[in-house]
Design an enzyme around this catalytic site. Structure first.
Site, PDB file in Angstrom:
ATOM      1  N   GLU A  51       0.971  -1.288   0.148  1.00 51.78           N
ATOM      2  CA  GLU A  51       0.009   0.168   0.119  1.00 51.78           C
ATOM      3  C   GLU A  51       0.937   1.032   0.011  1.00 51.78           C
ATOM      4  O   GLU A  51       1.717   1.229   0.590  1.00 51.78           O
ATOM      5  CB  GLU A  51      -0.929  -0.058   1.445  1.00 51.78           C
ATOM      6  N   ARG A  69       4.950 -13.402   9.386  1.00 50.15           N
ATOM      7  CA  ARG A  69       5.622 -11.994   9.130  1.00 50.15           C
ATOM      8  C   ARG A  69       7.181 -12.014  10.023  1.00 50.15           C
ATOM      9  O   ARG A  69       7.190 -12.858  10.699  1.00 50.15           O
ATOM     10  CB  ARG A  69       4.572 -10.968   9.422  1.00 50.15           C
ATOM     11  N   LYS A 104       3.259   0.549  10.042  1.00 58.83           N
ATOM     12  CA  LYS A 104       3.481   1.807   9.311  1.00 58.83           C
ATOM     13  C   LYS A 104       2.532   2.923  10.086  1.00 58.83           C
ATOM     14  O   LYS A 104       3.000   4.008   9.790  1.00 58.83           O
ATOM     15  CB  LYS A 104       2.838   1.572   7.862  1.00 58.83           C
TER      16      LYS A 104
END
Length: 564
Positions: free
Chosen positions: A41, A266, A276
């Site tokens: 993104e 992850r 983020k």
């Protein structure tokens, strides 16, 4: 199908993802094709956590002769910027990853995604809901309590189509209406309790301008974009595992190409935050100087600090691909960086805390050129000449007036080796009468020991580095430590764990004269101190700024060797 190449080839290994792909190839599902995608993104810079997903997606595609798409999931204009799009591409190219013609945006598919929305409405599988975001959340229920159906759930197909088209036309305010899938409000998976597919946002999009005022949610855009692009294996991190049933439901109900979503654990790293949102908070709040502040875990920050893409590849290869979440010590990452730089960094001498050393019996005005080794790990890097004179700078910590028993450096009456220079013996020192700080050390040298070797074979245990005072280059040196003082800063208020010593800036450091030619991105080892590189943004003619990449000390590597 063209195979994408990377600067650093991934090492084929056995893992559960490759095992699934192998089974698909054997069964003929996807006809032997492997198409993956890396879908960031554009609402921030890439960080170290993204490298794992990037290396897995690009690496696996390369191993099977497939392709990996770079697709920007740009479905939220409230947080996305063109700056992030450019930075992400720059970071991926720095890693050695290439996508060729396979650059896509979710916004490329806005019209098709909208048509999918209408298709679901016509099939009685989606409806327009007037509940507020808060009310939708309340109606959703809990893991132990089923959800409550929306009072708008049974609107007719005709009414839903009319409202959805009016949403697109911008007739309603933000938050007034959303499009929801009609699945199962009693499902044990909360993601299937009539999730939101579209919401209204009267905001210009970075690529489509004011062409849209409704935008698909990530859950809706993700799988359908994969399908449109012909992705075969949608590899994503483990937090999307609970979303896979929705991914599958939407694709099956729409009757379109069905990729296989596969989840992996992850990357979590100690002393680091990966969110983020939190990284943005650090930037916006002024806790760091920007997304590329060398204390940040972003790739642009690591590049500025002197990390190498090869070290990040090695780090991820050693981590492997797993299903179970775990947190990796940041020292392991630093070990991989140090290991890589040890092979390629040129050695130089730099003094961070200068203390003047005068060699009393060395001729005034005389300058010799000493031969220094550029890298003992690589003979091809050759040697260099460094000037030696009567007045030098040494590290302040390399002298002690009253040393402890195991201190082998300079002290009154003590003989030490000046690296590449001579053996010198301390014969005196001077102190500031007010502060009591030592301001100068006086020595004599043995002219028969040029190069630091004693012809009579006498043993000298201490070796220290130095620079010639008359030839030294001034520099600012920034010493970086972990941004957070605790291993798991996200437990609680992460801002409370900021490390006040994460940056120590030293002025008036002294370096070899050849360092005036140092270029940003070129790694150096300051002997006995650590690995450094020029700070590109802040250095300019006459002002050299160096960032410490990592220190020489490698406690993680020593621990690992001790376990063998």
């Amino acid at each position: 199908m063209t195979t994408q190449k990377t600067k650093v080839e991934s090492a084929p290994s056995t893992d559960f993802i490759r095992a699934i792909i192998e089974s698909h190839n054997e069964s003929g599902r996807f006809e032997g094709r492997v198409v993956t995608r890396f879908p960031p993104e554009p609402n921030g810079y890439l960080h170290i956590g993204h490298t794992k997903a990037a290396f897995i997606n690009f690496g696996i595609a390369g191993d099977y002769g497939g392709v990996c798409h770079l697709r920007f999931d740009d479905t939220n204009p409230a947080k996305e910027e063109e700056e992030f799009v450019r930075a992400i591409q720059e970071d991926l190219r720095w890693l050695g990853l290439e996508w060729g013609d396979h650059l896509y945006y979710a916004s490329d598919y806005f019209e098709q995604l909208y048509e999918f929305g209408e298709r679901l409405i016509k099939a009685g599988l989606a409806y327009v809901c007037d509940l507020s975001q808060e009310a939708i959340r309340e109606h959703r229920g809990t893991f132990t309590k089923p959800g409550i159906p929306s009072p708008y759930r049974d609107r007719s197909v005709e009414e839903n189509l009319d409202l959805f088209r009016r949403m697109r036309a911008g007739e309603f305010e933000d938050g007034a209406r959303v499009l929801r899938a009609k699945i199962d409000m009693a499902s044990g998976n909360l993601n299937l309790r009539d999730p939101v597919l579209y919401r209204m946002l009267h905001l210009d999009h970075q690529r489509t301008g004011d062409g849209w005022c409704i935008y698909p949610t990530y859950d809706f855009a993700h799988g359908q974009s994969d399908s449109i692009e012909g992705v075969t294996h949608s590899l994503c991190s483990l937090e999307f595992e609970d979303h896979r049933p929705l991914y599958d439901w939407l694709i099956e109900k729409l009757g379109i190409h069905h990729p296989q979503q596969i989840e992996f654990a992850r990357l979590n790293l100690t002393h680091t935050v990966m969110s983020k949102r939190k990284l943005r908070e650090l930037v916006v709040g002024g806790y760091v100087t920007g997304w590329d502040d060398p204390r940040m875990p972003t790739l642009s920050a690591m590049r500025r600090r002197g990390y190498t893409p090869e070290a990040l590849w090695t780090f991820n290869e050693r981590l492997g691909i797993a299903k179970r979440p775990n947190t990796v010590e940041i020292q392991m990452l630093e070990h991989c960086v140090r290991e890589d730089l040890n092979r390629k960094a040129r050695r130089v001498m730099g003094v961070l805390h200068p203390l003047k050393l005068v060699i009393e019996n060395y001729p005034e005005g005389q300058v010799e050129e000493m031969t220094a080794i550029n890298n003992p790990e690589d003979d091809s890097m050759g040697t260099r000449k460094v000037p030696f004179s009567r007045v030098l700078y040494v590290e302040r910590e390399d002298f002690m007036e009253a040393p402890p028993r195991k201190f082998f450096r300079l002290a009154p009456g003590r003989e030490v080796r000046l690296r590449y220079g001579y053996l010198v013996t301390c014969v005196g020192f001077t102190k500031d009468p007010e502060s009591g700080e030592v301001t100068e050390v006086r020595c004599t040298f043995d002219p028969e020991t040029r190069g630091g070797n004693a012809p009579d074979g006498r043993r000298v245990r201490g070796t220290i580095h130095w620079v010639s005072a008359g030839h030294a280059v001034d520099a600012q040196v920034r010493l970086y430590d972990h941004l957070f003082s605790v291993p798991k800063p996200e437990e609680g208020d992460f801002l409370e764990h900021l490390n006040p010593q994460s940056l120590v800036s030293l002025e008036g450091c002294k370096l070899e004269p050849g360092m005036t030619e140092a270029e940003a991105g070129t790694p150096y080892q300051f002997e006995r101190i650590g690995y450094f590189c020029v700070d590109g943004p802040d250095s300019r003619p006459g002002t050299l700024v160096f960032n410490r990449t990592v220190a020489l000390r490698d406690s993680w590597g020593r621990r690992r060797r001790g376990r063998k």
